[in-house]
Design a protein around this motif. Sequence first.
Motif, PDB file in Angstrom:
ATOM      1  N   ARG A 178       0.839  -1.210   0.000  1.00  0.00           N
ATOM      2  CA  ARG A 178       0.000   0.000   0.000  1.00  0.00           C
ATOM      3  C   ARG A 178       0.870   1.254   0.000  1.00  0.00           C
ATOM      4  O   ARG A 178       0.612   2.212  -0.728  1.00  0.00           O
ATOM      5  N   ARG A 182       1.012   4.257  -2.765  1.00  0.00           N
ATOM      6  CA  ARG A 182       0.749   5.661  -2.380  1.00  0.00           C
ATOM      7  C   ARG A 182       1.875   6.574  -2.844  1.00  0.00           C
ATOM      8  O   ARG A 182       1.650   7.723  -3.216  1.00  0.00           O
ATOM      9  N   VAL A 185       1.202   7.160  -6.434  1.00  0.00           N
ATOM     10  CA  VAL A 185       0.087   8.107  -6.588  1.00  0.00           C
ATOM     11  C   VAL A 185       0.644   9.517  -6.585  1.00  0.00           C
ATOM     12  O   VAL A 185       0.317  10.345  -7.443  1.00  0.00           O
ATOM     13  N   LYS A 186       1.539   9.792  -5.637  1.00  0.00           N
ATOM     14  CA  LYS A 186       2.123  11.137  -5.548  1.00  0.00           C
ATOM     15  C   LYS A 186       3.027  11.433  -6.745  1.00  0.00           C
ATOM     16  O   LYS A 186       3.168  12.574  -7.168  1.00  0.00           O
ATOM     17  N   GLU A 190      -0.075   6.521 -14.076  1.00  0.00           N
ATOM     18  CA  GLU A 190      -1.424   6.052 -14.424  1.00  0.00           C
ATOM     19  C   GLU A 190      -1.554   4.539 -14.274  1.00  0.00           C
ATOM     20  O   GLU A 190      -2.614   4.022 -14.013  1.00  0.00           O
ATOM     21  N   THR A 224      -5.537  -0.293  -3.342  1.00  0.00           N
ATOM     22  CA  THR A 224      -5.033   1.076  -3.158  1.00  0.00           C
ATOM     23  C   THR A 224      -5.011   1.826  -4.485  1.00  0.00           C
ATOM     24  O   THR A 224      -5.425   2.980  -4.563  1.00  0.00           O
ATOM     25  N   ALA A 225      -4.525   1.163  -5.527  1.00  0.00           N
ATOM     26  CA  ALA A 225      -4.441   1.801  -6.841  1.00  0.00           C
ATOM     27  C   ALA A 225      -5.836   2.181  -7.348  1.00  0.00           C
ATOM     28  O   ALA A 225      -6.068   3.311  -7.793  1.00  0.00           O
ATOM     29  N   HIS A 226      -6.774   1.248  -7.277  1.00  0.00           N
ATOM     30  CA  HIS A 226      -8.126   1.520  -7.774  1.00  0.00           C
ATOM     31  C   HIS A 226      -8.793   2.638  -6.982  1.00  0.00           C
ATOM     32  O   HIS A 226      -9.537   3.453  -7.541  1.00  0.00           O
ATOM     33  N   ASN A 227      -8.508   2.680  -5.688  1.00  0.00           N
ATOM     34  CA  ASN A 227      -9.063   3.762  -4.864  1.00  0.00           C
ATOM     35  C   ASN A 227      -8.653   5.130  -5.404  1.00  0.00           C
ATOM     36  O   ASN A 227      -9.404   6.093  -5.335  1.00  0.00           O
ATOM     37  N   HIS A 228      -7.440   5.189  -5.967  1.00  0.00           N
ATOM     38  CA  HIS A 228      -6.931   6.458  -6.490  1.00  0.00           C
ATOM     39  C   HIS A 228      -7.123   6.585  -8.004  1.00  0.00           C
ATOM     40  O   HIS A 228      -6.565   7.491  -8.632  1.00  0.00           O
TER      41      HIS A 228
END
Length: 420
Positions: A178, A182, A185-186, A190, A224-228
């Motif tokens: 996770r 994250r 994400v920052k 994609e 985690t990826a799909h959440n973002h």
Amino acid sequence: MRTATGTTRIQHGQLIDGTGRPPIADGTVIITDGRIAYAGPSAGAPPTPSEANTIDAQGGSILPGLIEAHFHATYFNVAALEDLDVKYPVEYVTLLAAANAKLALECGYTAARSGGSLFNVDVWLKKAIECDLIPGPRLAASGREICGVGGLMDWNPDYRKIGMDGLVLLINGADEARAAVRKLVKDGVEWVKTYPTGDAASPDVNNHHTLCMTFEEMHAVVATAHNHGLKVTGHCRATEGIKNALRAGYDAIEHGTFMDDEALDLLLTRDVPCVPALYFELASVERGPEFGLPQAVIDGHQETLECGAESARKILKAGGRIGLGGDYGFGWNPHGQYARELTFFVNYVGFTPLQVIMCATKTGAEILGRGHELGTLEPGKLGDVLVASGDVLADISRLEDRNNILAVLQGGEIKAGTMN
Ligand SMILES: [Zn+2]
């Protein structure tokens, strides 16, 4: 990326629209303000203003710009492990990536999905291309990859104190998985690229039947990826690794080498695309001795090649989606030879030229998440077009030779090709 203004008419060529439909012997494409206004038989084409630009395909082929679905922008004549991580600083790697991006466009590739990048280079490469600072394919970026500690991408022994920071984020357990996502994400990626399995390149401890991440780690990555709003893919060779990825909710599968019936069912149920990236295996077998690859590695690539080809045939036959591209940037499989993948899928795997063009255009665009605006020559889509001399359906290998690339257009603007 800017689009052209005004009208461009491409004519006197066989039109292959990328949908898999049969070609139109005498086709015309009309692009207005960067988007396709007409693609069809010349006989039915509407008139264009007298000031319109005209591109004469010279009796050759008009097709969508090709899409590399597994592009490593930062690889450059990799011949040893250190070439992949510690050889160059990020400054030089960035310049190499810019050179590779320009080359890909010159080869007719108007878009590419990253298969992983050193540092966060592809995210910024994408920005530079989108801002028209440098030429290159429209990119979907991945940044650094994720792999379990001790897995395929964790080859430096601890006493060297090299943390692989530039290449991969190494994880132990779901919490670290996770945390890695994250970080990405920052970074602005994609696609999250992971390593669920090993590879023939590492026959001793991480061979292609080894698992390099647990299901729990993979599931944590996906959640985690799909959440973002990010998508997840992975280097999946071992059968169990493919199944873990599909059960964990992966959005694409790279390689999909040892695919049994159950794995195929899982793939088809969710219509997950697979990018076999197989020509690399043939190149590794044929040119491995020249580059000093150990026999065990070459034997492993031979097994990958045969089983990977069989899996790709099964997927296509069952109606699944195959993207083309892969792992160009090694010494024996350098950048600039991307279209060898297409020839290989015709000659070795047994796809038809029309099928490989659909895989390398329409399906590639879908993998990028841009199927609605790229990948086929249909009204409303961006004017990303490749004009090649000769009949590429009669001889797909024509696309390998840049002398046959007459024009490469992005958004209706000619960016490369002998006519440029
Ligand atoms: Zn790769």
